[in-house]
Enzyme design. Structure first.
Site, PDB file in Angstrom:
ATOM      1  N   SER A   3       0.849  -1.191   0.000  1.00 55.18           N
ATOM      2  CA  SER A   3       0.000   0.000   0.000  1.00 55.18           C
ATOM      3  C   SER A   3       0.883   1.237   0.000  1.00 55.18           C
ATOM      4  CB  SER A   3      -0.887   0.015   1.242  1.00 55.18           C
ATOM      5  OG  SER A   3      -1.394   1.329   1.434  1.00 55.18           O
ATOM      6  N   HIS A  26      -1.266  -0.961  -4.300  1.00 54.37           N
ATOM      7  CA  HIS A  26      -2.548  -0.609  -3.691  1.00 54.37           C
ATOM      8  C   HIS A  26      -2.528   0.883  -3.378  1.00 54.37           C
ATOM      9  CE1 HIS A  26      -6.085  -1.606  -1.110  1.00 54.37           C
ATOM     10  NE2 HIS A  26      -5.603  -0.682  -0.285  1.00 54.37           N
ATOM     11  N   ASP A  28      -4.544   4.061  -1.791  1.00 55.42           N
ATOM     12  CA  ASP A  28      -5.639   4.417  -0.889  1.00 55.42           C
ATOM     13  C   ASP A  28      -6.100   5.847  -1.133  1.00 55.42           C
ATOM     14  OD1 ASP A  28      -5.949   2.031   0.829  1.00 55.42           O
ATOM     15  OD2 ASP A  28      -3.842   2.425   1.294  1.00 55.42           O
ATOM     16  N   MET A  30      -8.570   8.722  -0.055  1.00 56.46           N
ATOM     17  CA  MET A  30      -9.417   9.120   1.089  1.00 56.46           C
ATOM     18  C   MET A  30      -9.844  10.572   0.918  1.00 56.46           C
ATOM     19  SD  MET A  30      -7.276   7.576   4.277  1.00 56.46           S
ATOM     20  CE  MET A  30      -6.418   5.991   4.181  1.00 56.46           C
ATOM     21  N   HIS A  59      -8.207   1.680  -3.923  1.00 54.98           N
ATOM     22  CA  HIS A  59      -9.123   1.480  -2.797  1.00 54.98           C
ATOM     23  C   HIS A  59      -9.739   2.830  -2.449  1.00 54.98           C
ATOM     24  CE1 HIS A  59      -9.528   0.215   1.753  1.00 54.98           C
ATOM     25  NE2 HIS A  59     -10.693   0.447   1.170  1.00 54.98           N
ATOM     26  N   MET A  61     -11.817   5.143  -0.398  1.00 55.98           N
ATOM     27  CA  MET A  61     -12.470   5.377   0.890  1.00 55.98           C
ATOM     28  C   MET A  61     -13.080   6.769   0.813  1.00 55.98           C
ATOM     29  SD  MET A  61      -9.541   3.616   3.198  1.00 55.98           S
ATOM     30  CE  MET A  61      -8.403   3.688   1.823  1.00 55.98           C
ATOM     31  N   MET A 130     -11.770  -5.199   5.280  1.00 60.22           N
ATOM     32  CA  MET A 130     -10.898  -4.372   6.118  1.00 60.22           C
ATOM     33  C   MET A 130     -10.704  -5.052   7.470  1.00 60.22           C
ATOM     34  SD  MET A 130     -10.141  -1.383   4.471  1.00 60.22           S
ATOM     35  CE  MET A 130      -9.171  -0.967   5.887  1.00 60.22           C
ATOM     36  N   GLY A 135      -8.767   4.316   7.244  1.00 59.39           N
ATOM     37  CA  GLY A 135      -8.373   5.712   7.449  1.00 59.39           C
ATOM     38  C   GLY A 135      -6.890   5.904   7.674  1.00 59.39           C
ATOM     39  N   PHE A 136      -6.253   4.934   8.304  1.00 60.43           N
ATOM     40  CA  PHE A 136      -4.851   5.117   8.653  1.00 60.43           C
ATOM     41  C   PHE A 136      -4.066   3.813   8.530  1.00 60.43           C
ATOM     42  CE2 PHE A 136      -7.476   8.104  10.951  1.00 60.43           C
ATOM     43  CZ  PHE A 136      -6.864   9.326  10.645  1.00 60.43           C
ATOM     44  N   GLY A 137      -2.798   3.943   8.181  1.00 59.07           N
ATOM     45  CA  GLY A 137      -1.904   2.796   8.192  1.00 59.07           C
ATOM     46  C   GLY A 137      -1.389   2.565   9.600  1.00 59.07           C
ATOM     47  N   GLY A 138      -0.738   1.430   9.790  1.00 62.08           N
ATOM     48  CA  GLY A 138      -0.051   1.157  11.044  1.00 62.08           C
ATOM     49  C   GLY A 138      -0.946   0.770  12.204  1.00 62.08           C
ATOM     50  N   ASP A 168      -7.025  -6.133   4.073  1.00 63.86           N
ATOM     51  CA  ASP A 168      -6.337  -4.845   4.159  1.00 63.86           C
ATOM     52  C   ASP A 168      -6.418  -4.311   5.582  1.00 63.86           C
ATOM     53  OD1 ASP A 168      -5.187  -2.393   3.621  1.00 63.86           O
ATOM     54  OD2 ASP A 168      -6.858  -1.628   2.415  1.00 63.86           O
ATOM     55  N   GLY A 169      -5.224  -4.091   6.182  1.00 60.57           N
ATOM     56  CA  GLY A 169      -5.167  -3.516   7.519  1.00 60.57           C
ATOM     57  C   GLY A 169      -4.422  -4.413   8.493  1.00 60.57           C
ATOM     58  N   GLY A 170      -3.253  -3.965   8.911  1.00 59.82           N
ATOM     59  CA  GLY A 170      -2.492  -4.715   9.910  1.00 59.82           C
ATOM     60  C   GLY A 170      -1.904  -6.024   9.421  1.00 59.82           C
ATOM     61  N   GLY A 190       0.970  -2.129   4.161  1.00 56.41           N
ATOM     62  CA  GLY A 190       1.546  -0.791   4.047  1.00 56.41           C
ATOM     63  C   GLY A 190       2.751  -0.633   4.942  1.00 56.41           C
ATOM     64  N   SER A 191       2.491  -0.471   6.248  1.00 59.22           N
ATOM     65  CA  SER A 191       3.605  -0.224   7.172  1.00 59.22           C
ATOM     66  C   SER A 191       4.557  -1.414   7.236  1.00 59.22           C
ATOM     67  CB  SER A 191       3.071   0.123   8.562  1.00 59.22           C
ATOM     68  OG  SER A 191       2.130  -0.830   8.996  1.00 59.22           O
TER      69      SER A 191
HETATM   70  C1  DX5 Z   1      -6.154   1.837   5.646  1.00 58.13           C
HETATM   71  C2  DX5 Z   1      -5.780   1.520   4.219  1.00 58.13           C
HETATM   72  C3  DX5 Z   1      -4.732   0.485   4.108  1.00 58.13           C
HETATM   73  C4  DX5 Z   1      -3.451   0.853   4.808  1.00 58.13           C
HETATM   74  C5  DX5 Z   1      -2.926  -0.373   5.440  1.00 58.13           C
HETATM   75  O1  DX5 Z   1      -7.357   2.524   5.707  1.00 58.13           O
HETATM   76  O2  DX5 Z   1      -6.875   1.083   3.466  1.00 58.13           O
HETATM   77  O3  DX5 Z   1      -4.483   0.116   2.766  1.00 58.13           O
HETATM   78  O4  DX5 Z   1      -2.460   1.352   3.968  1.00 58.13           O
HETATM   79  O5  DX5 Z   1      -1.802  -0.035   6.187  1.00 58.13           O
HETATM   80  P1  DX5 Z   1      -1.160  -1.095   7.175  1.00 58.13           P
HETATM   81  O6  DX5 Z   1      -0.689  -2.256   6.330  1.00 58.13           O
HETATM   82  O7  DX5 Z   1      -0.065  -0.340   7.807  1.00 58.13           O
HETATM   83  O8  DX5 Z   1      -2.245  -1.493   8.136  1.00 58.13           O
HETATM   84 ZN    ZN Z   2      -6.398   0.161   1.480  1.00 55.30          ZN
END
Ligand code: DX5
Ligand code: ZN
Length: 215
Positions: A3, A26, A28, A30, A59, A61, A130, A135-138, A168-170, A190-191
């Site tokens: 991501s 990917h 994102d 937003m 993606h 959002m 999800m 909304g946020f990575g990490g 997607d997510g964590g 992502g992270s």
């Molecule tokens: C969050 C995004 C994800 C995000 C995942 O709302 O849709 O794609 O980048 O980040 P990680 O892998 O750090 O959870």
């Molecule tokens: Zn995403």
């Protein structure tokens, strides 16, 4: 797939070049309304399209994807995913995306069940589940989503066809195997990727963990 949310937004091209083995990116999008964060939109996706041949997995959002999503397919994205919570007419939108030669995906927030959408699956190419609030990575992976992943796998198997089940997510080396066991076949990180010392090696590591033995 990595991501770009955790990439360097001031040097997106350089970030993409750190992950040459990624077969997909990917992205994102937003809008600060559907989620409490603002990232990038169509002009940036158009610019990314120019610097990479990788499959672009968008993606969205955003509110009102019915209005905004088709332009991403027109910009050359191979896959466009919108949130069912925001779409007014998901069937019409999925058909429009496919007409524009993109794969059409729906995304579900952690509290959104898959069952109301079971009859829509033949209209789709991907279901994105999800495993954090968008909304946020990490953020930390939500194990409570695993049962929904398994139920979605069963519905997809009953539907047939080539519909991807994306998580997607964590997603990380700690959590990806749980997603595989529950039946997912596409993973966004992502992270975990961009926070690694060597992002490209991390992709290989995650890919290996996501490949069940014998495949
Ligand atoms: C969050 C995004 C994800 C995000 C995942 O709302 O849709 O794609 O980048 O980040 P990680 O892998 O750090 O959870
Ligand atoms: Zn995403």
């Amino acid at each position: 797939m990595p991501s770009l949310l955790s990439a360097d937004f001031a040097n997106l091209q350089a970030s993409i070049e750190t992950i040459p083995s990624a077969d997909a990116l990917h992205v994102d999008v937003m809008d600060n309304h559907f989620v409490p964060n603002l990232t990038l939109g169509l002009p940036v996706v158009e610019a990314i399209r120019k610097v990479t041949p990788a499959l672009l997995d968008i993606h969205l959002m955003i509110e009102d994807p019915d209005r905004w999503a088709p332009a991403y397919a027109e910009a050359g994205a191979e896959s466009v995913t919108f949130h069912v919570e925001a779409a007014a007419a998901p069937v019409r939108l999925a058909r429009e995306l496919r007409r524009l030669s993109a794969r059409a995906g729906i995304a579900l927030k952690p509290a959104t069940p898959i069952e109301p959408y079971a009859d829509l699956l033949p209209e789709l190419d991907m279901v994105l589940i999800m495993t954090v609030e968008p909304g946020f990575g990490g953020q930390k992976f939500l194990d409570l989503c695993l049962a929904k992943i398994a139920r979605t796998r069963a519905l997809l198997d009953a539907t047939g066809g080539d519909i991807w089940l994306q998580i997607d997510g964590g997603v990380s080396v700690e959590t990806i195997e749980r997603c595989v066991e529950a039946g997912a076949d596409s993973f966004v990180a992502g992270s975990a990727v961009f926070g690694a010392a060597d992002p490209d090696t991390m992709i290989a590591t995650l890919r290996e963990l996501a490949t069940p033995p014998g495949r």
